[in-house]
Every structure is written in C-alpha cells, then in structure tokens.
Scaffold this active site. Sequence first.
Site: not given
Length: 434
Positions: A151-152, A257, A264, A331
């Site tokens: 999944e992207f 940044g 992920c 997360r």
Amino acid sequence: MKITIVGTGYVGLVTGTCFAEIGHDVLCVDNDERKIAALRKLQMPIYEDGLEDMVRRNVEAGRLHFTSSIREGTLFAEVIFIAVGTPPGYHGEPNLSYVEQVGREVAAHMDGYRLLVEKSTVPVNTGEQLKRTVTKYLRADVDFDVASNPEFLREGTAIHDAFKPDRIVIGVESERAAKLLREIYEPIIRDSGCEFLTMNIASAELTKHASNSFLATKISFINAVARVCELAGADVEQVAHGMGLDRRIGRSFLRAGVGYGGSCFPKDVDAFVYLADQIGYDFTLLKEVQKINRGQREHILRRIQHELWVVNDKVIAILGLAFKPGTDDIRESPALFFVPHLLKDGARLKLWDPVAAAKFRELHPEPEYLDDILDCARDAELLLILTDWPQIAEIPLDKLRDVMKCPVIIDGRNVLDPATARNAGFTYSSVGRP
Ligand SMILES: NC(=O)c1ccc[n+]([C@@H]2O[C@H](COP(=O)([O-])OP(=O)(O)OC[C@H]3O[C@@H](n4cnc5c(N)ncnc54)[C@H](O)[C@@H]3O)[C@@H](O)[C@H]2O)c1
C-alpha cells in the site's frame, strides 16, 4: 466482488471503504472489539478527510460491514487482504506476529480456495513464511494463494491516493491470483489510468521498502544540505527549488525540516536496514539516513536550549503534534521527541494541534492543551512549530507578537517567511535558511 479486509486501521479502513465505494461488497474485520463496535455506530477511529461520509454512504448502501470474527471474515470472501500492523521490534525488525496470527486463524477456517493478500508492509520473503504457516494450520483440503499488494497511500490524502494511485503493484505466483486482483482494481485502473504492475511476490514486497527508504533518503539528504546551508549562509529552500526543477531529481520530499516521522518511514527504514543485514548486506547508506534524521531533532533541541539559556520554568508553545498535517496520527511524530525532553528540562508546555491533541494527551496529560493558536502562544517565551498545518501560515503575526512574552519563533517546518517574521518583530530561526 466480495472482499474481506483483516485489520481495520488506517490502511484497512481506507482500503475497505474505497473498495466498497467502487462497488465491491466488503467485510472489515478487526480483533479490537471496541473499534468494531464504534465503527458499527459510524464513529471513526481515525481522522482522514472525507472518510466518515464515505463509510456512512457505503454502510447505508449495504456494501460495507464490520465484524470482529475472523471466522466470519474467512467465510465471507474468496479474497482476504491482510492489513494488520507490523510495528517495529526491539532491534528495528518488524513485528510480524499479527500477520502470522491472521495466517493461522484464516487457515483454520478456510472451506475453499482463498487468496491471502499482504497489504501490510512486510519484509521480503514474508509471503513464503505466510504460505508455510497457512499450509501448517489448514484443516480442510483446499487450495490457496498468497499475493503481495503493498500500500502506498499517504495519511492526510489517503482517499485521493486510493483512487488516484501513481501505480498499483501486485506480486503473485498464479494466474488465478493475478486475475482476481486485476478484477478488484479494474475500476480504479480505468478511472485513474495508473499502471498495474505484476511481478513476483519478493519483488513486490521489496518495492514497498525500497520506495519508503528512498523517500526518507531524500528527506535526510535535504536536511543534511540544510545544515551545510546554515553554516555557509545559503538558503535551502532556494537550493531545493533549484535542484527540484531538474526532472531527474524532482521537487517532492526535498523539504528541509525537523525530520521524517509517522508510522511508516522510521519503521520501514529500520526494517529495511535490519532485513538487508540479515541476508548479508550492510546498508550503510540507510544507516546514515537514520542518523541524519535523529540528528535533526537533536540540532533543533540544542537550538531551543541555546535560545532560552535556562529551559527550566520557561513557557514554550508548541504548534503541531501530528506527524504531518491532515491526520491525527502521532506515531513517531517530532512532538513525541520534543515534549518529553522539554518537560524533563522543566519547561512549562502549551500545546496546540487541530486534530491530534486528544491522542497526544493520552500519552502526555501534563501540558496545557489549547484549541486556539493565539491562546496557546499567550505568555510564551518561545514558540516551536513542528507540523506544517496550513492554519499556522495564516496566523496574524502582529497579534502573535503581542500575546507572547518574548517574540521568539523556532520554525521546524519552514512554514513562515523569515523576512516577514523578522519585520514583525520576531527573533526567528528555521531550518537551513539564513
Ligand atoms: N498508515 C499508513 O499510512 C500506511 C501506509 C502504507 C502502508 N502501511 C502499512 O499497513 C499496515 C497497517 O498499518 P496501519 O497504519 O493501518 O495500522 P493500524 O495500527 O492503524 O491498524 C492495524 C489494525 O490491525 C488490527 N489487528 C491487529 N492484529 C489483528 C488480528 N490478528 N486480527 C484482526 N485485526 C488485527 C489492529 O487492531 C488495528 O486496528 C502496516 O504494515 C503499515 O506499515 C501503513
């Protein structure tokens, strides 16, 4: 087509809902009974723009259902997507116990052919392990296939990404599996015109880890360039723009940044390094990517300490707790690094985030949480920006200066324009800009 999705988190819920939206009949399974009970009442476990309406629409149309029974899920459909978590283990290795558990439980209930599709991000050769597990725990004499379909989607734009993917990757070992997956994705392929790539399972698994690791590398690369810019008096935004116009390089992910976070990138880079190590390759490039990422946070923490001289008892306002805008996912968010460090140093923290505050408060109840940016900044001796929520760029700087005790901004996302901030009377510093 009937489809079962096991694991109803960010990926499972979004994927299941989008499959229902294109006309499939979808059963989402999760062993968290509270989550399933809430979803049945149409209460969302996550914030994702447009998701709630789409879930409601498809539940009402009878195309989207929720259960906590893996047996029901197994009997419901021929195709079963596994979208459970693969969190990092102690040494960076992914914890595959949830994937294994699904393999065992599905095997025990199979009453005919099933296609088990890994949608979770897993290390190369997990497909082989899954096949062994299913074979071991099968109770009926039935055929099955395992496939990989990484999944992207990006949190914050997950629904858009599901309908307009850059590509769909599947790893298969049989014509039957390829045909089933092609049929499921046909409406999306037709509407978006995206490429549908078919490869072997190991290549599909690797495509995901390699993609995320490459994106993390771009971020660490530009952060390293930003450090050089700070020392040389150059502007990383201009450098990144100059680089990004080269089509071979591209502008995306060249945003300096406070470093990458989220559920992920950190975990997938760790997993890729670990896995490469296990099979005999020392991926030193990615180890440096990890080191630069950690260093970026430490660099900004030192800057805060330098600016305040004594952190103890200082009021610090932090804007942004989510790991990126558009999601309430915290997360590995930068705030999870800064908040405990600054609390330990004795700072008095005031925190703002438009959607992630509730989740963050569960982990850190001590600071004060404010709904309004100006209330958050009131009496602060330093303001730290950690997420580039669009609301931050719109703050009236004169009002912000008036409510703060000391007009000092450390902008960890390069949200504000340095000249405008300084003209408004702030001591302003950002990442890689003079
Ligand atoms: N979040 C993202 O942006 C993203 C993007 C691409 C890929 N991924 C990958 O997709 C996978 C899932 O990520 P997520 O963010 O959706 O995780 P998540 O933690 O939000 O959701 C996982 C869900 O699986 C459920 N679950 C765990 N074990 C189960 C079991 N045995 N039976 C039924 N349900 C079970 C959990 O209760 C939870 O609801 C991970 O491998 C992740 O790396 C995530």
